[in-house]
Design an enzyme around this catalytic site. Sequence first.
Site, PDB file in Angstrom:
ATOM      1  N   ARG A 118      34.545   9.728  -5.781  1.00 35.36           N
ATOM      2  CA  ARG A 118      33.177  10.136  -6.792  1.00 35.36           C
ATOM      3  C   ARG A 118      33.090   8.702  -7.588  1.00 35.36           C
ATOM      4  O   ARG A 118      33.693   7.924  -7.595  1.00 35.36           O
ATOM      5  CB  ARG A 118      33.107  11.244  -7.408  1.00 35.36           C
ATOM      6  CG  ARG A 118      33.047  12.296  -6.832  1.00 35.36           C
ATOM      7  CD  ARG A 118      33.351  13.766  -7.807  1.00 35.36           C
ATOM      8  NE  ARG A 118      32.433  13.692  -8.935  1.00 35.36           N
ATOM      9  CZ  ARG A 118      32.551  14.690  -9.813  1.00 35.36           C
ATOM     10  NH1 ARG A 118      33.546  15.518  -9.896  1.00 35.36           N
ATOM     11  NH2 ARG A 118      31.491  14.477 -10.732  1.00 35.36           N
TER      12      ARG A 118
ATOM     13  N   TYR B 289      42.919  16.933  -8.679  1.00 35.09           N
ATOM     14  CA  TYR B 289      41.830  16.543  -9.197  1.00 35.09           C
ATOM     15  C   TYR B 289      42.014  15.430 -10.443  1.00 35.09           C
ATOM     16  O   TYR B 289      42.854  15.835 -11.471  1.00 35.09           O
ATOM     17  CB  TYR B 289      40.804  17.514  -9.881  1.00 35.09           C
ATOM     18  CG  TYR B 289      39.903  16.880 -10.701  1.00 35.09           C
ATOM     19  CD1 TYR B 289      38.791  16.318 -10.091  1.00 35.09           C
ATOM     20  CD2 TYR B 289      39.966  17.032 -12.129  1.00 35.09           C
ATOM     21  CE1 TYR B 289      37.656  15.589 -10.704  1.00 35.09           C
ATOM     22  CE2 TYR B 289      38.538  16.578 -12.827  1.00 35.09           C
ATOM     23  CZ  TYR B 289      37.571  15.830 -12.224  1.00 35.09           C
ATOM     24  OH  TYR B 289      36.575  15.393 -12.878  1.00 35.09           O
TER      25      TYR B 289
ATOM     26  N   ARG C 189       2.435  15.070   5.572  1.00 35.20           N
ATOM     27  CA  ARG C 189       3.156  15.589   6.524  1.00 35.20           C
ATOM     28  C   ARG C 189       4.578  15.633   6.170  1.00 35.20           C
ATOM     29  O   ARG C 189       5.489  16.192   6.892  1.00 35.20           O
ATOM     30  CB  ARG C 189       2.969  14.500   7.761  1.00 35.20           C
ATOM     31  CG  ARG C 189       1.556  14.511   8.642  1.00 35.20           C
ATOM     32  CD  ARG C 189       1.830  13.577   9.417  1.00 35.20           C
ATOM     33  NE  ARG C 189       2.565  13.506  10.567  1.00 35.20           N
ATOM     34  CZ  ARG C 189       2.879  12.332  11.232  1.00 35.20           C
ATOM     35  NH1 ARG C 189       2.048  11.579  11.356  1.00 35.20           N
ATOM     36  NH2 ARG C 189       3.864  12.573  12.340  1.00 35.20           N
TER      37      ARG C 189
ATOM     38  N   LEU D  87       0.778  -1.293   0.120  1.00 33.87           N
ATOM     39  CA  LEU D  87       0.067  -0.058   0.158  1.00 33.87           C
ATOM     40  C   LEU D  87       0.861   1.281   0.067  1.00 33.87           C
ATOM     41  O   LEU D  87       1.760   1.269   0.961  1.00 33.87           O
ATOM     42  CB  LEU D  87      -1.054  -0.027   1.246  1.00 33.87           C
ATOM     43  CG  LEU D  87      -1.883  -1.074   1.301  1.00 33.87           C
ATOM     44  CD1 LEU D  87      -2.535  -0.881   2.392  1.00 33.87           C
ATOM     45  CD2 LEU D  87      -2.491  -1.660   0.131  1.00 33.87           C
TER      46      LEU D  87
ATOM     47  N   ASN E  45      39.566  17.357 -18.191  1.00 35.87           N
ATOM     48  CA  ASN E  45      38.882  16.075 -18.997  1.00 35.87           C
ATOM     49  C   ASN E  45      37.529  16.763 -19.760  1.00 35.87           C
ATOM     50  O   ASN E  45      36.965  15.980 -20.215  1.00 35.87           O
ATOM     51  CB  ASN E  45      38.450  15.012 -17.865  1.00 35.87           C
ATOM     52  CG  ASN E  45      37.836  15.588 -16.662  1.00 35.87           C
ATOM     53  OD1 ASN E  45      37.750  16.573 -16.296  1.00 35.87           O
ATOM     54  ND2 ASN E  45      36.808  15.032 -16.258  1.00 35.87           N
TER      55      ASN E  45
ATOM     56  N   ASP F  77       5.567   2.585   3.192  1.00 34.55           N
ATOM     57  CA  ASP F  77       6.208   3.708   4.336  1.00 34.55           C
ATOM     58  C   ASP F  77       6.677   2.902   5.647  1.00 34.55           C
ATOM     59  O   ASP F  77       7.127   3.399   6.402  1.00 34.55           O
ATOM     60  CB  ASP F  77       5.493   4.810   4.770  1.00 34.55           C
ATOM     61  CG  ASP F  77       4.016   4.249   5.294  1.00 34.55           C
ATOM     62  OD1 ASP F  77       3.791   2.935   5.471  1.00 34.55           O
ATOM     63  OD2 ASP F  77       3.152   5.292   5.490  1.00 34.55           O
TER      64      ASP F  77
ATOM     65  N   GLY G 290      -3.703   0.571  16.317  1.00 32.51           N
ATOM     66  CA  GLY G 290      -4.663  -0.214  16.778  1.00 32.51           C
ATOM     67  C   GLY G 290      -4.257  -1.313  17.658  1.00 32.51           C
ATOM     68  O   GLY G 290      -3.123  -1.626  17.711  1.00 32.51           O
TER      69      GLY G 290
END
Length: 452
Positions: free
Chosen positions: A320, A353, A20, A13, A373, A107, A145
Amino acid sequence: MRRRMTQIAAIILAAGKGTRMKSDLHKVLHPIAGRPMLMHLMDAVDALNPAKKVVVVGSGKEQLEAALAGSAELAVQEPQHGTGHAVQQAEAALAGFEGDVLILYGDVPFVPTSTMQMMIDRLNADDDPAVVVLGFEPEDTQAYGRIVTQNDRIEWMVEHKDATEAQRATKLCNSGLMAVKAKDLFPLLARVTNENAAGEYYLVDIVNIATQDGRHCYVVKTDPYDVTGINSRGELAAMEGEWQARRRVQAMVDGASLIAPDTVWFSWDTKLGRDVLIEPNVFFGPGVTVADNVKIRANCHIEGATIGSGCEVGPFARLRPGTVLEEKAKIGNFVETKKAHLGKGAKANHLTYLGDATIGAGANIGAGTITCNYDGYFKYQTVIGEGAFIGSNSALIAPVKIGRDAIVAAGSAVSRDVADGDLRMVRAEQLVKPGWADRFHDTMRKKKAEKK
């Protein structure tokens, strides 16, 4: 208890609006540990090898469709009249299905596969339950519940807003997750009414209806963490924190040393070898594999990288995606890499770099070196041979190849290939004008004084 081999379907579901969250991103696509919460759940479901997966959607359908990429069928709940009504929307997708159905929530992302299997096993026990409900006993029962039981047999289930004070005193709470045989599920749902405080069709009512029919329904229990729902940014952050705390413990159990565990952040798929040392303030994004005997110094950000055994990274390094460090390679402070492959023992110790580059074994990259590059339109490769030495403050203008054992002199801007064993020095002739600086300063001071 005898386990019967039946096909499994999962109904997830995910039709709630998630108001919220106050976000344009669908609630169940908000990430924990670098992965959308829905995909954590789907991965656990997939381990059961389900015959069918149906995600019930409402608003944000297009986002979910893109994220799932055809891995599950979609059923639309519009308008939304409660959890029972939501599950009914999957009926068409499960037409002709005769196995067991798990009802899950997008969720509630961290339900273990083993818990799902436990529910299925209980559903197929010899006493033939009509419904199996997943219960838990939280420290704070909040607005959950309640489940009223005799031993593990459910006598009654009630939503918090409809519960009496006596019922609210019950500690056993309903997670909302259930296992039901397909042949029972939809006939029971067809008998659910909306005669309650919210005017909605409650999924839990199928338990009460089955009980009134004289059939038995049972509860199985799990850790509250496994069924924690996420409805707000605060709850998202809290769950991230709890997930990270557990992952740090597991990392240390598996043989890594974390100097300041609370400052290390893992991704859902981070893989660590043994005898890995991680100093404070290290962040792992998705796609990182770290081999044995690696040292990761403080304040590093690592994503999409493969780090070989005996390597050292940092401090203050950024790796990276596409970075590969072979055995005993070294990346030092304030070095950034992207799609860079460093061979065995290669090193870039400072202020560098390296992008779209292949660096041979034993090569040394001097401080301040960059691979140029990108020309504004396309990316190009830099290849540096084994044992090459790149002097400090050099610019390697790709595409370019530096040969084996070649030397690039400090301060060079190299735009043509360098052959094996060659020295390349690319500098403008040094020009000296004696006394020029003194004369310049005198002139400027006089001008400044005249303006006062």
